[in-house]
Design a protein around this motif. Structure first.
Motif, PDB file in Angstrom:
ATOM      1  N   ASP A  21      -6.926 -14.628   8.083  1.00 40.71           N
ATOM      2  CA  ASP A  21      -5.532 -14.635   8.512  1.00 40.71           C
ATOM      3  C   ASP A  21      -5.142 -13.244   9.010  1.00 40.71           C
ATOM      4  OD1 ASP A  21      -5.093 -13.058   6.226  1.00 40.71           O
ATOM      5  OD2 ASP A  21      -4.509 -14.786   5.013  1.00 40.71           O
ATOM      6  N   GLU A  22      -3.844 -13.001   9.121  1.00 42.02           N
ATOM      7  CA  GLU A  22      -3.374 -11.745   9.694  1.00 42.02           C
ATOM      8  C   GLU A  22      -3.695 -10.532   8.818  1.00 42.02           C
ATOM      9  OE1 GLU A  22      -0.284 -13.519   7.092  1.00 42.02           O
ATOM     10  OE2 GLU A  22      -1.516 -14.238   8.779  1.00 42.02           O
ATOM     11  N   SER A  23      -4.082 -10.773   7.569  1.00 40.13           N
ATOM     12  CA  SER A  23      -4.432  -9.662   6.681  1.00 40.13           C
ATOM     13  C   SER A  23      -5.889  -9.225   6.842  1.00 40.13           C
ATOM     14  CB  SER A  23      -4.190 -10.061   5.215  1.00 40.13           C
ATOM     15  OG  SER A  23      -5.152 -10.999   4.764  1.00 40.13           O
ATOM     16  N   ALA A  24      -6.644  -9.922   7.685  1.00 34.78           N
ATOM     17  CA  ALA A  24      -8.077  -9.649   7.825  1.00 34.78           C
ATOM     18  C   ALA A  24      -8.316  -8.276   8.450  1.00 34.78           C
ATOM     19  CB  ALA A  24      -8.750 -10.730   8.654  1.00 34.78           C
ATOM     20  N   ILE A  25      -9.081  -7.452   7.765  1.00 31.51           N
ATOM     21  CA  ILE A  25      -9.452  -6.130   8.260  1.00 31.51           C
ATOM     22  C   ILE A  25     -10.855  -6.147   8.850  1.00 31.51           C
ATOM     23  CG2 ILE A  25      -9.863  -3.725   7.577  1.00 31.51           C
ATOM     24  CD1 ILE A  25      -6.922  -4.543   7.576  1.00 31.51           C
ATOM     25  N   ALA A  26     -11.732  -6.939   8.267  1.00 22.00           N
ATOM     26  CA  ALA A  26     -13.099  -7.091   8.758  1.00 22.00           C
ATOM     27  C   ALA A  26     -13.487  -8.556   8.638  1.00 22.00           C
ATOM     28  CB  ALA A  26     -14.058  -6.219   7.962  1.00 22.00           C
ATOM     29  N   VAL A  27     -14.108  -9.092   9.684  1.00 29.28           N
ATOM     30  CA  VAL A  27     -14.462 -10.511   9.703  1.00 29.28           C
ATOM     31  C   VAL A  27     -15.931 -10.656  10.094  1.00 29.28           C
ATOM     32  CG1 VAL A  27     -13.965 -12.785  10.681  1.00 29.28           C
ATOM     33  CG2 VAL A  27     -12.098 -11.136  10.347  1.00 29.28           C
ATOM     34  N   PHE A  28     -16.652 -11.458   9.315  1.00 31.12           N
ATOM     35  CA  PHE A  28     -18.037 -11.780   9.598  1.00 31.12           C
ATOM     36  C   PHE A  28     -18.169 -13.298   9.614  1.00 31.12           C
ATOM     37  CE2 PHE A  28     -17.610  -7.731   7.552  1.00 31.12           C
ATOM     38  CZ  PHE A  28     -18.335  -6.882   8.392  1.00 31.12           C
ATOM     39  N   ARG A  29     -19.353 -13.777   9.865  1.00 33.16           N
ATOM     40  CA  ARG A  29     -19.502 -15.226  10.029  1.00 33.16           C
ATOM     41  C   ARG A  29     -19.119 -15.984   8.773  1.00 33.16           C
ATOM     42  NH1 ARG A  29     -25.435 -17.483  10.898  1.00 33.16           N
ATOM     43  NH2 ARG A  29     -25.448 -16.967   8.662  1.00 33.16           N
ATOM     44  N   ASP A  30     -19.539 -15.499   7.616  1.00 33.63           N
ATOM     45  CA  ASP A  30     -19.364 -16.255   6.379  1.00 33.63           C
ATOM     46  C   ASP A  30     -18.331 -15.672   5.428  1.00 33.63           C
ATOM     47  OD1 ASP A  30     -21.411 -18.160   7.025  1.00 33.63           O
ATOM     48  OD2 ASP A  30     -22.906 -16.640   6.502  1.00 33.63           O
ATOM     49  N   ILE A  31     -17.971 -14.400   5.607  1.00 26.56           N
ATOM     50  CA  ILE A  31     -16.996 -13.764   4.717  1.00 26.56           C
ATOM     51  C   ILE A  31     -16.062 -12.884   5.527  1.00 26.56           C
ATOM     52  CG2 ILE A  31     -18.733 -13.735   2.874  1.00 26.56           C
ATOM     53  CD1 ILE A  31     -18.764 -10.680   3.139  1.00 26.56           C
ATOM     54  N   TRP A  32     -14.917 -12.565   4.904  1.00 24.04           N
ATOM     55  CA  TRP A  32     -14.002 -11.620   5.541  1.00 24.04           C
ATOM     56  C   TRP A  32     -13.288 -10.787   4.482  1.00 24.04           C
ATOM     57  CZ3 TRP A  32      -8.516 -12.556   5.151  1.00 24.04           C
ATOM     58  CH2 TRP A  32      -8.161 -13.806   4.616  1.00 24.04           C
ATOM     59  N   PHE A  33     -12.840  -9.625   4.907  1.00 26.37           N
ATOM     60  CA  PHE A  33     -12.214  -8.647   4.027  1.00 26.37           C
ATOM     61  C   PHE A  33     -10.744  -8.511   4.387  1.00 26.37           C
ATOM     62  CE2 PHE A  33     -16.664  -7.748   4.060  1.00 26.37           C
ATOM     63  CZ  PHE A  33     -16.986  -7.103   2.878  1.00 26.37           C
ATOM     64  N   SER A  34      -9.884  -8.496   3.355  1.00 28.95           N
ATOM     65  CA  SER A  34      -8.438  -8.473   3.542  1.00 28.95           C
ATOM     66  C   SER A  34      -7.829  -7.233   2.891  1.00 28.95           C
ATOM     67  CB  SER A  34      -7.827  -9.731   2.907  1.00 28.95           C
ATOM     68  OG  SER A  34      -6.420  -9.644   2.834  1.00 28.95           O
ATOM     69  N   ASP A  35      -6.698  -6.798   3.433  1.00 27.81           N
ATOM     70  CA  ASP A  35      -5.963  -5.694   2.804  1.00 27.81           C
ATOM     71  C   ASP A  35      -4.944  -6.189   1.800  1.00 27.81           C
ATOM     72  OD1 ASP A  35      -3.915  -6.692   4.390  1.00 27.81           O
ATOM     73  OD2 ASP A  35      -3.677  -4.877   5.594  1.00 27.81           O
ATOM     74  N   GLN A  36      -4.959  -7.498   1.496  1.00 21.27           N
ATOM     75  CA  GLN A  36      -4.048  -8.070   0.522  1.00 21.27           C
ATOM     76  C   GLN A  36      -4.770  -8.274  -0.808  1.00 21.27           C
ATOM     77  OE1 GLN A  36      -0.658  -8.681   1.229  1.00 21.27           O
ATOM     78  NE2 GLN A  36      -1.353  -7.403   2.943  1.00 21.27           N
ATOM     79  N   ALA A  37      -4.149  -7.817  -1.889  1.00 16.97           N
ATOM     80  CA  ALA A  37      -4.735  -7.976  -3.224  1.00 16.97           C
ATOM     81  C   ALA A  37      -4.652  -9.437  -3.668  1.00 16.97           C
ATOM     82  CB  ALA A  37      -4.032  -7.079  -4.225  1.00 16.97           C
TER      83      ALA A  37
END
Length: 293
Positions: free
Chosen positions: A269-285
């Motif tokens: 979603d809009e909180s995504a900082i890094a996106v990969f095929r199977d996982i993604w990293f968010s700045d939201q706790a």
């Protein structure tokens, strides 16, 4: 006491252990005791050894200088020591590992998976930290190093060493996954191997310009994330392709990350900082991590 060239080795080892204990940032007295008990030189092969000298630009590639002798005082310091110079594989800096160990805080009875075990020095320390009743599963992709690790770790309890690619092999259900190779994106099955409350620490290298130790903690289905200190490691075979990134963070974005999600569970979603095929990293706790009773 053993005296080598006017230097008392036990004094050097004790002082080194004291420094490592401080570097953990933990009041746990086990760290100092274990760093003193496990002789680093026993895992490095016969000396003289080759010490890595950092170039101006941080990298896993280094220039090396040979120690003046086989006196173990030369490696009871915060230095990188070559395990295979041709491949740029080193036994990592003890102070960095001490900080990692303090962050993940291994406990007695825990199951640990060590990926990129090298010749087994930090595997041995993890084993000592999980006494009593703990278990360490070590994976090493280099066949020669795996063989050396197996021999070096023979005196230690409840350690198994497997030669193979941990990015495709099944991992045991783990309380801690300790990764010593640079990862663009951790394989999904690594995250799924964590038990609730389990931790994974790894060198995150989503691009040439971003290199952090990343600490991930599992709740029931969610994963909290916390970037730690800078960390440069040799790339992890099978998990270091830079083309895996669909969205790659800059340093500021990487430092803001607070959670990790599997795309099968939740779309970016809009909180995504890094996106990969199977996982993604968010700045939201994700909120407090719930641990099974």
């Amino acid at each position: 006491m053993v005296r080598k060239s006017g230097v008392v080795l036990e004094e050097v080892r004790r002082f080194h252990a004291q420094m490592m204990a401080v570097a953990t940032g933990s009041p746990d007295e086990r760290f100092e005791r274990i760093f003193e008990l496990v002789p680093r030189e026993a895992f490095l092969g016969p000396g003289p050894w080759h010490i890595a000298v950092h170039p101006w630009k941080k990298s896993y590639r280094h220039r090396y200088i040979e120690t003046p002798s086989d006196n173990p005082v030369h490696v009871n310091q915060n230095v990188l020591v070559a395990l295979d110079r041709t491949k740029g594989i080193n036994n990592g800096e003890p102070m960095l590992h001490a900080a990692w160990l303090g962050s993940v805080n291994p406990q007695g009875g825990e199951v640990v998976t060590h990926i990129g075990a090298g010749t087994g020095y930090y595997t041995a320390i993890l084993s000592m930290l999980t006494l009593p009743n703990g278990r360490v599963y070590a994976f090493e992709i280099d066949e020669r190093l795996a063989g050396q690790a197996r021999a070096n770790l023979a005196p230690f309890e409840d350690i198994s060493v497997r030669h193979g690619d941990a990015t495709v092999l099944t991992l045991p259900s783990s309380d801690l996954i300790y990764v010593n190779a640079g990862v663009v994106a951790p394989p999904v099955h690594w995250l799924e191997s964590l038990r609730p409350g389990g931790r994974m620490i790894f060198p995150w290298r989503p691009s040439e310009d971003v290199a952090f130790a990343m600490l991930i903690t599992r709740g029931q289905t969610e994963f909290s994330a916390r970037p730690l200190m800078p960390a440069w490691f040799i790339p992890c075979v099978g998990a270091s392709d830079p083309h895996l990134g669909l969205k790659v963070p800059d340093n500021a974005g990487a430092r803001s990350i607070r959670s990790v999600w599997l795309t099968k569970d939740r779309d970016p979603d809009e909180s995504a900082i890094a996106v990969f095929r199977d996982i993604w990293f968010s700045d939201q706790a994700v909120g407090p991590i719930a641990v099974a009773a």
